[in-house]
Write a protein that holds these residues in place. Structure first.
Motif, PDB file in Angstrom:
ATOM      1  N   UNK A  62       0.832  -1.200   0.000  1.00 28.29           N
ATOM      2  CA  UNK A  62       0.000   0.000   0.000  1.00 28.29           C
ATOM      3  C   UNK A  62       0.871   1.258   0.000  1.00 28.29           C
ATOM      4  N   UNK A  63       2.005   1.200   0.688  1.00 29.38           N
ATOM      5  CA  UNK A  63       2.956   2.313   0.634  1.00 29.38           C
ATOM      6  C   UNK A  63       3.506   2.469  -0.785  1.00 29.38           C
ATOM      7  N   UNK A  64       3.866   1.349  -1.400  1.00 30.31           N
ATOM      8  CA  UNK A  64       4.387   1.384  -2.774  1.00 30.31           C
ATOM      9  C   UNK A  64       3.352   1.998  -3.712  1.00 30.31           C
ATOM     10  N   UNK A  65       2.091   1.629  -3.536  1.00 35.06           N
ATOM     11  CA  UNK A  65       1.030   2.149  -4.404  1.00 35.06           C
ATOM     12  C   UNK A  65       0.897   3.668  -4.293  1.00 35.06           C
ATOM     13  N   UNK A  66       1.292   4.222  -3.139  1.00 35.97           N
ATOM     14  CA  UNK A  66       1.258   5.670  -2.966  1.00 35.97           C
ATOM     15  C   UNK A  66       2.541   6.339  -3.448  1.00 35.97           C
ATOM     16  N   UNK A  67       3.476   5.531  -3.957  1.00 32.35           N
ATOM     17  CA  UNK A  67       4.725   6.081  -4.467  1.00 32.35           C
ATOM     18  C   UNK A  67       5.834   6.141  -3.440  1.00 32.35           C
ATOM     19  N   UNK A  68       5.684   5.405  -2.329  1.00 30.26           N
ATOM     20  CA  UNK A  68       6.671   5.415  -1.259  1.00 30.26           C
ATOM     21  C   UNK A  68       7.394   4.079  -1.207  1.00 30.26           C
ATOM     22  N   UNK A  69       8.723   4.110  -1.185  1.00 29.31           N
ATOM     23  CA  UNK A  69       9.472   2.872  -1.097  1.00 29.31           C
ATOM     24  C   UNK A  69      10.574   2.782  -2.129  1.00 29.31           C
ATOM     25  N   UNK A  70      11.106   1.594  -2.286  1.00 27.14           N
ATOM     26  CA  UNK A  70      12.236   1.365  -3.186  1.00 27.14           C
ATOM     27  C   UNK A  70      11.829   1.647  -4.629  1.00 27.14           C
ATOM     28  N   UNK A  71      12.724   2.284  -5.372  1.00 30.19           N
ATOM     29  CA  UNK A  71      12.425   2.695  -6.744  1.00 30.19           C
ATOM     30  C   UNK A  71      12.081   1.507  -7.641  1.00 30.19           C
ATOM     31  N   UNK A  72      12.688   0.350  -7.402  1.00 35.37           N
ATOM     32  CA  UNK A  72      12.368  -0.819  -8.233  1.00 35.37           C
ATOM     33  C   UNK A  72      10.888  -1.175  -8.133  1.00 35.37           C
ATOM     34  N   UNK A  73      10.290  -0.915  -6.988  1.00 40.68           N
ATOM     35  CA  UNK A  73       8.884  -1.242  -6.775  1.00 40.68           C
ATOM     36  C   UNK A  73       7.961  -0.107  -7.211  1.00 40.68           C
TER      37      UNK A  73
END
Length: 300
Positions: A144-155
């Motif tokens: 859910x963090x990744x979906x908001x654009x937060x996290x490792x660039x690969x994801x």
């Protein structure tokens, strides 16, 4: 949903966490009769098979504290392409996991076709960790963090930009939230219904409020991401991260029935069924039953 054409997409992925067996989840759900259960409820149902994943990739950390980052990234890119093609064909994607890291690919594929997607995250966890806040490095706690654009660039680079706005997210059933996730919920103003709200107000009131909330956001689609650990482990023992004090079997059916009645759901995924940890395929049976309610199954 009688007019729906459904595509079942299996994702036998277990790279997003450390407990083996959840890769057999799609097979367990199929064995529990998902296609037979839904075929009378929709116009057409088609099983597209499983996304081909490279199971021989090394289970390494690739220089980060994120476990199996290359495998998670590769699998989600394939899933995003499959989901996008399904929506392009005018079909309803029904994704079967696999661990919850697969939501990264599902949401990436959906957001090629929706500009203001709403998300209902039915889960004991908020899955809002990043590499900096995660106690475990398990990516299934981060989608859910990744979906908001937060996290490792690969994801976050799977698909184009952030996939969902924080104000378009509703979490239902949360009862295990890490400190960093709690801070992010407050910072971003994410709508979270914990077990406190469900116990105090009842599932009917919670679902009515959640549906109204997403309607007020003028979303152009709503994705349901349902982790079976959202339910109490009494009903779904076959999950990798069970948390006591969860949503009941009947409350969950009511939630699905209300989502069906709302006519808002445009895609769905059911994840974290682990047959190795299960009792006589009980968790997969529950998953299929909830899908029946989501697609309009009634007793009379």
């Amino acid at each position: 949903m009688k007019d729906k054409q459904i595509s079942i997409i299996g994702v036998p992925a277990d790279f997003g966490q450390s407990r083996r067996g959840v890769d057999m989840g799609p097979s367990a759900i199929r064995y529990a009769g998902v296609e037979e259960r839904l075929q009378e409820l929709v116009q057409e149902i088609r099983d597209e098979g499983d996304i081909p994943l490279d199971k021989d990739l090394p289970r390494d950390q690739s220089g980060t504290n994120l476990k199996n980052l290359p495998a998670v990234t590769g699998g989600n890119k394939k899933l995003a392409a499959e989901v996008s093609e399904t929506v392009k064909e005018g079909r309803f994607p029904l994704v079967l996991g696999g661990d919850h890291s697969i939501a990264i690919g599902t949401l990436a594929g959906l957001c090629e076709h929706y500009s203001n997607l709403g998300v209902i995250w039915y889960d004991a966890h908020t899955d809002l960790n990043t590499a900096e806040t995660s106690p475990s490095g398990n990516i299934h706690g981060m989608p859910l963090a990744v979906a908001m654009g937060l996290g490792h660039e690969d994801l976050t680079s799977i698909g184009n930009g952030p996939k969902v706005k924080p104000e378009n997210i509703v979490v239902i059933g949360a009862r295990s939230v890490d400190p960093g996730e709690r801070e992010l919920v407050r910072e971003k103003g994410i709508k979270v219904y914990t077990m406190h709200e469900i116990d105090r107000d009842g599932m009917k009131a919670v679902m009515e409020d959640a549906i109204r909330y997403l309607e007020s956001r003028n979303v152009d689609g709503v994705h349901l991401s349902l982790d079976l650990d959202g339910l109490d482990p009494l009903y779904t023992p076959g999950v990798g991260t069970p948390v006591q004090g969860g949503i009941s079997y009947r409350e969950s059916h009511l939630a699905m029935e209300m989502l069906h009645s709302s006519g808002k759901i445009t895609s769905a995924e059911f994840v974290e069924v682990n047959p190795i940890l299960d009792e006589h395929n009980k968790t997969a049976d529950v998953a299929v039953g909830l899908m029946g309610s989501l697609f309009g199954e009634t007793l009379i």
